[in-house]
Design an enzyme around this catalytic site. Structure first.
Site, PDB file in Angstrom:
ATOM      1  N   SER A  36      26.552  38.818  62.102  1.00 24.66           N
ATOM      2  CA  SER A  36      25.427  39.486  61.435  1.00 24.66           C
ATOM      3  C   SER A  36      24.201  38.576  61.383  1.00 24.66           C
ATOM      4  O   SER A  36      24.292  37.454  60.903  1.00 24.66           O
ATOM      5  CB  SER A  36      25.765  39.832  59.984  1.00 24.66           C
ATOM      6  OG  SER A  36      26.877  40.657  59.933  1.00 24.66           O
ATOM      7  N   HIS A  67      23.241  44.951  64.090  1.00 15.52           N
ATOM      8  CA  HIS A  67      24.131  44.664  65.222  1.00 15.52           C
ATOM      9  C   HIS A  67      23.653  45.512  66.407  1.00 15.52           C
ATOM     10  O   HIS A  67      23.918  46.699  66.474  1.00 15.52           O
ATOM     11  CB  HIS A  67      25.580  45.041  64.893  1.00 15.52           C
ATOM     12  CG  HIS A  67      26.169  44.265  63.756  1.00 15.52           C
ATOM     13  ND1 HIS A  67      27.148  43.314  63.928  1.00 15.52           N
ATOM     14  CD2 HIS A  67      25.903  44.297  62.439  1.00 15.52           C
ATOM     15  CE1 HIS A  67      27.456  42.790  62.753  1.00 15.52           C
ATOM     16  NE2 HIS A  67      26.724  43.378  61.827  1.00 15.52           N
ATOM     17  N   HIS A  89      33.686  46.314  64.179  1.00 18.94           N
ATOM     18  CA  HIS A  89      34.423  45.980  62.957  1.00 18.94           C
ATOM     19  C   HIS A  89      35.467  47.048  62.659  1.00 18.94           C
ATOM     20  O   HIS A  89      35.274  48.224  62.948  1.00 18.94           O
ATOM     21  CB  HIS A  89      33.463  45.903  61.764  1.00 18.94           C
ATOM     22  CG  HIS A  89      32.379  44.883  61.904  1.00 18.94           C
ATOM     23  ND1 HIS A  89      31.201  45.151  62.555  1.00 18.94           N
ATOM     24  CD2 HIS A  89      32.306  43.594  61.477  1.00 18.94           C
ATOM     25  CE1 HIS A  89      30.437  44.065  62.521  1.00 18.94           C
ATOM     26  NE2 HIS A  89      31.082  43.115  61.886  1.00 18.94           N
ATOM     27  N   TYR A  91      36.057  48.106  59.765  1.00 21.39           N
ATOM     28  CA  TYR A  91      35.549  49.030  58.737  1.00 21.39           C
ATOM     29  C   TYR A  91      34.703  50.160  59.311  1.00 21.39           C
ATOM     30  O   TYR A  91      34.396  51.121  58.618  1.00 21.39           O
ATOM     31  CB  TYR A  91      34.760  48.276  57.646  1.00 21.39           C
ATOM     32  CG  TYR A  91      33.512  47.564  58.102  1.00 21.39           C
ATOM     33  CD1 TYR A  91      32.373  48.267  58.476  1.00 21.39           C
ATOM     34  CD2 TYR A  91      33.471  46.175  58.138  1.00 21.39           C
ATOM     35  CE1 TYR A  91      31.229  47.601  58.895  1.00 21.39           C
ATOM     36  CE2 TYR A  91      32.335  45.506  58.554  1.00 21.39           C
ATOM     37  CZ  TYR A  91      31.220  46.224  58.938  1.00 21.39           C
ATOM     38  OH  TYR A  91      30.098  45.565  59.352  1.00 21.39           O
ATOM     39  N   GLU A  92      34.311  50.042  60.592  1.00 22.41           N
ATOM     40  CA  GLU A  92      33.553  51.139  61.196  1.00 22.41           C
ATOM     41  C   GLU A  92      34.458  52.317  61.520  1.00 22.41           C
ATOM     42  O   GLU A  92      33.979  53.376  61.933  1.00 22.41           O
ATOM     43  CB  GLU A  92      32.865  50.656  62.477  1.00 22.41           C
ATOM     44  CG  GLU A  92      31.763  49.653  62.225  1.00 22.41           C
ATOM     45  CD  GLU A  92      31.214  49.077  63.524  1.00 22.41           C
ATOM     46  OE1 GLU A  92      30.409  49.751  64.176  1.00 22.41           O
ATOM     47  OE2 GLU A  92      31.610  47.956  63.884  1.00 22.41           O
ATOM     48  N   ALA A 119      28.957  36.035  59.488  1.00 20.20           N
ATOM     49  CA  ALA A 119      28.373  35.789  58.170  1.00 20.20           C
ATOM     50  C   ALA A 119      29.518  35.943  57.186  1.00 20.20           C
ATOM     51  O   ALA A 119      30.358  36.818  57.349  1.00 20.20           O
ATOM     52  CB  ALA A 119      27.293  36.829  57.887  1.00 20.20           C
ATOM     53  N   MET A 223      34.484  40.041  57.083  1.00 25.22           N
ATOM     54  CA  MET A 223      35.082  41.296  57.572  1.00 25.22           C
ATOM     55  C   MET A 223      35.224  41.337  59.083  1.00 25.22           C
ATOM     56  O   MET A 223      35.165  42.415  59.681  1.00 25.22           O
ATOM     57  CB  MET A 223      34.225  42.471  57.102  1.00 25.22           C
ATOM     58  CG  MET A 223      33.985  42.501  55.595  1.00 25.22           C
ATOM     59  SD  MET A 223      32.831  43.804  55.151  1.00 25.22           S
ATOM     60  CE  MET A 223      32.471  43.371  53.437  1.00 25.22           C
ATOM     61  N   SER A 224      35.402  40.180  59.719  1.00 27.09           N
ATOM     62  CA  SER A 224      35.460  40.176  61.193  1.00 27.09           C
ATOM     63  C   SER A 224      36.254  38.971  61.688  1.00 27.09           C
ATOM     64  O   SER A 224      37.023  38.362  60.946  1.00 27.09           O
ATOM     65  CB  SER A 224      34.038  40.117  61.761  1.00 27.09           C
ATOM     66  OG  SER A 224      33.454  38.857  61.481  1.00 27.09           O
ATOM     67  N   ASN A 247      26.279  34.127  51.031  1.00 26.74           N
ATOM     68  CA  ASN A 247      26.278  34.488  49.602  1.00 26.74           C
ATOM     69  C   ASN A 247      27.488  33.865  48.920  1.00 26.74           C
ATOM     70  O   ASN A 247      28.456  33.501  49.577  1.00 26.74           O
ATOM     71  CB  ASN A 247      26.318  36.020  49.437  1.00 26.74           C
ATOM     72  CG  ASN A 247      27.534  36.643  50.094  1.00 26.74           C
ATOM     73  OD1 ASN A 247      27.611  36.735  51.327  1.00 26.74           O
ATOM     74  ND2 ASN A 247      28.491  37.042  49.297  1.00 26.74           N
ATOM     75  N   HIS A 277      23.949  43.512  51.760  1.00 30.74           N
ATOM     76  CA  HIS A 277      23.844  43.284  53.204  1.00 30.74           C
ATOM     77  C   HIS A 277      22.489  42.664  53.593  1.00 30.74           C
ATOM     78  O   HIS A 277      22.415  41.870  54.527  1.00 30.74           O
ATOM     79  CB  HIS A 277      24.070  44.616  53.941  1.00 30.74           C
ATOM     80  CG  HIS A 277      24.240  44.470  55.428  1.00 30.74           C
ATOM     81  ND1 HIS A 277      25.161  43.622  55.997  1.00 30.74           N
ATOM     82  CD2 HIS A 277      23.605  45.068  56.467  1.00 30.74           C
ATOM     83  CE1 HIS A 277      25.077  43.695  57.322  1.00 30.74           C
ATOM     84  NE2 HIS A 277      24.143  44.564  57.636  1.00 30.74           N
TER      85      HIS A 277
HETATM   86  N1  HPA Z   1      32.531  39.291  51.426  1.00 26.44           N
HETATM   87  C1  HPA Z   1      32.999  39.809  52.572  1.00 26.44           C
HETATM   88  N2  HPA Z   1      32.323  39.772  53.704  1.00 26.44           N
HETATM   89  C2  HPA Z   1      31.122  39.175  53.704  1.00 26.44           C
HETATM   90  C3  HPA Z   1      30.579  38.618  52.559  1.00 26.44           C
HETATM   91  C4  HPA Z   1      31.329  38.681  51.354  1.00 26.44           C
HETATM   92  O1  HPA Z   1      30.900  38.206  50.283  1.00 26.44           O
HETATM   93  N3  HPA Z   1      29.370  38.092  52.892  1.00 26.44           N
HETATM   94  C5  HPA Z   1      29.194  38.338  54.215  1.00 26.44           C
HETATM   95  N4  HPA Z   1      30.260  38.995  54.716  1.00 26.44           N
END
Ligand code: HPA
Length: 302
Positions: A36, A67, A89, A91-92, A119, A223-224, A247, A277
Site C-alpha cells: 500500500s 493499488h 488480498h 479480504y477482496e 504496510a 493483511m497480506s 500506524n 486507510h
Molecule cells: N492492522 C492490520 N493491517 C494493517 C494495519 C493494521 O493496523 N495497518 C496497515 N495494515
C-alpha cells in the site's frame, strides 16, 4: 463472493502471454511486490515495459484504492526485475490461491528472489515506530493455522512439495544484505527486524486481538504478504520481506475518565487512536523514496 473463477491453468496462460510479450533481456530474476502506498518502487526500473492486470489473460484484478494494478518489467542496476504494483488480498474476496497466482507466474518467468513489501500496524510499540521499516525475520499465519493456507488443495507438484518447510522462508543472507543496504543509504536508524502477523482483514484488529497477537510474539500486523511468501518458498524462491510501519495498532479500548487517573497506572505505550486507510497511505508516501532507494540498493548488491 469470488470475483474470478480460478483455474490452475490460468498460471500457465498468464506466464505464456508474458514470456511472449516481454523482451528476453527483461525476463526477470527478481520480483518485487509493492505494498500500500509503495507503488513508487516501480520508478526505480529502467527500460520499462508494463502490462495492466486486465491485459494479462488469467490475471485477477485488484479492487483496493491505492493499488493500481500493473506489472512493470525493467532493469535495476542492469538486473532484470518485475514490480507488481497492486497486489491481491484475501479480504477482496479472492480465493487465497488466486491472490498468489502472480508469484507462480514470476517463477515460470525465471524469478529467483522475491522482495515483498507491505504496510503494517505496529503491535510492539517500543520497537516498531511509525515510519520504521521492519525486515521480516519470521511470520505468524493466523488464517493459515485456522485452515486458510494458499497451498490447501491438490499439490502443484511442478512448483514444489506437498509439505514445504517455511522455517527458512526469510534467509539470513538476504536479511543481512538488507541491513547492509540500509546502512549504505543512511537509513539504518529506522530499520528493525521482527515478526509479521498475517490476518485476513478487512476490519482492523480489536484491542483484545491486538494484545493477543503481541503476546504470541508479533511485532507488526497486516493483511497480506504471508500467502505470497508461502507460495514463493514452496517453489524454491528466496524471499526478503519489508513492513513499513504506518500506524500503532489499538491495544486498548478508549479509556474511561477513571482509567485515565494515575492510580490505574495503564502502560504509557497503550494506543487508543483509531487506524484508517488514509493514514496508512500517507506514511507510504512519506517513506516511499527511502523504500525505493533501499530496494534499489539491495538489488544492486545482490
Ligand atoms: N492492522 C492490520 N493491517 C494493517 C494495519 C493494521 O493496523 N495497518 C496497515 N495494515
Amino acid at each position: 463472493m469470488t470475483s474470478h473463477i480460478y483455474s490452475d491453468a490460468d498460471i500457465e496462460r498468464a506466464a505464456d502471454f508474458l514470456i511472449k510479450k516481454v523482451p528476453i533481456e527483461l525476463h526477470p530474476k527478481v520480483g518485487v511486490i509493492c505494498g500500500s502506498g509503495l507503488g513508487g518502487l516501480a520508478d526505480s526500473l529502467e527500460k520499462t515495459v508494463e502490462f495492466k492486470y486486465e491485459e494479462i489473460p488469467g490475471f485477477p484484478v485488484s479492487t483496493v484504492a491505492g493499488h493500481a494494478g500493473k506489472l512493470v518489467f525493467g532493469l535495476i542496476a542492469g538486473k532484470p526485475t518485475v514490480c507488481m504494483v497492486g497486489r491481491f488480498h484475501f479480504y477482496e474476496g479472492h480465493l487465497l490461491k488466486l491472490t498468489v497466482l502472480p508469484v507462480r507466474v514470476m517463477k515460470l518467468m525465471g524469478v529467483e528472489t522475491l522482495i515483498v513489501t507491505n504496510a503494517a500496524g505496529s503491535l510492539n510499540h517500543e520497537k516498531c515506530k511509525i515510519g520504521d521499516i521492519m525486515v521480516i525475520e519470521d511470520h505468524i499465519n493466523l488464517p493459515g493455522m485456522a485452515g486458510n493456507n494458499p497451498l490447501i488443495g491438490a499439490n502443484l507438484d511442478k512448483f514444489g512439495p506437498r509439505f514445504p518447510p517455511v522455517n527458512d522462508a526469510y534467509p539470513r543472507e538476504l536479511r543481512s544484505l538488507a541491513i547492509k543496504a540500509a546502512r549504505e543509504i543512511n537509513i539504518r536508524e529506522f530499520v528493525r527486524e521482527g515478526v509479521y502477523c498475517f490476518v485476513s482483514g478487512p476490519s482492523y484488529e480489536s484491542p483484545a486481538e491486538a494484545r493477543m497477537m503481541k503476546a504470541v510474539g508479533g511485532d507488526v500486523i497486516g493483511m497480506s504478504t504471508v500467502p505470497e511468501v508461502i507460495v514463493a518458498r514452496h517453489c524454491g524462491m528466496k524471499v526478503l520481506g519489508f513492513s513499513l510501519v504506518t500506524n500503532f495498532v489499538v491495544t486498548r479500548r478508549e479509556r474511561t475518565a477513571d482509567e485515565e487517573s494515575p492510580e490505574f497506572n495503564l502502560p504509557a505505550e497503550d494506543n487508543v487512536e483509531t487506524p484508517n486507510h488514509e493514514e496508512v497511505l500517507a506514511v507510504g508516501v512519506m517513506r516511499s523514496k527511502d523504500m525505493q532507494n533501499l530496494v534499489k540498493k539491495i538489488v544492486e548488491l545482490m
